[in-house]
Design an enzyme around this catalytic site. Sequence first.
Site, short mmCIF file in Angstrom:
data_model
loop_
_atom_site.label_atom_id
_atom_site.label_comp_id
_atom_site.label_asym_id
_atom_site.label_seq_id
_atom_site.Cartn_x
_atom_site.Cartn_y
_atom_site.Cartn_z
N HIS A 51 -14.42 -50.42 3.90
CA HIS A 51 -14.32 -51.34 2.77
C HIS A 51 -13.49 -50.65 1.69
CE1 HIS A 51 -16.52 -54.36 -0.07
NE2 HIS A 51 -15.30 -54.11 -0.49
N GLU A 83 -13.17 -54.74 5.55
CA GLU A 83 -13.83 -55.73 4.72
C GLU A 83 -13.44 -55.54 3.26
OE1 GLU A 83 -17.97 -55.10 5.57
OE2 GLU A 83 -18.21 -53.76 3.85
N HIS A 205 -25.95 -55.07 6.13
CA HIS A 205 -26.46 -54.61 4.84
C HIS A 205 -27.88 -54.07 5.00
CE1 HIS A 205 -25.58 -54.15 0.58
NE2 HIS A 205 -26.88 -54.19 0.43
#
Length: 255
Positions: A51, A83, A205
């Site tokens: 990310h 991401e 997550h």
Amino acid sequence: MTQTVTPRPTLLSVNVNAVAYLRNRRAVPWPNLIDISRAILAAGAHGITVHPRPDERHIRFCDLPALSRLIAEEFPQAEFNIEGYPTRHFIDLVLENKPHQVTLVPDTPEQSTSDHGWDFAQDGEMLRPIAEEFRAAGIRVSYFVDTNPDEPALAMAAGADRIEFYTGPYADLCSAETAQQELENIRRTADQARALGGLMMNAGHDLTVENLPGLRQAVPDLAEVSIGHGLTADALMLGFPEAVRRYLRVLGHPA
């Protein structure tokens, strides 16, 4: 009523942001992001997730070509997943580095981590042409979504090939009753995704060895999980290869 679904092993993509964050605390090249990613993939992980945030506080933009090259040259069966929030700069980074999948998240630059899914009523029109641009380049598009049965259809209308369930509320549990309630939300959302046909499901997550079994029971056909913080914490005790193998066993892959 929850549908009858044939279980399948879930693929593991390891998020190496925490490794990059540790590296960036000093002006030194260790821990070496590429060496650790190589060890993760050699241990059997199915992909690497990163990310890259605008401030480069963990993954640096210059890390992306090196990771893309590692996978293409040494682990061609593995998947590269980038991401982030789709600014023009992010879009160009993705197009330049050609991951297999891009996961779009509604993060603001100051957020420490992703903490909610997209509001498609507000952002769907903005996302649709971005998804088309990625898909035209042969990059699969996944959207980060809250576990609400309305979300899969909205995500598909905005151009999604996949959705990724935000599992923070499930992982941040206060009681068994809360866990079951959130798993029911996940089940109902998964049922709606299946009913659309062709919309596969990822999750991510705060997932751990301890809470993955409940998630997989709720979504037996879960395609992929992206795990960084929990696996990295385990790796501090076990080393990355053994931590990867522990997660693979929980995800239905032979030891």
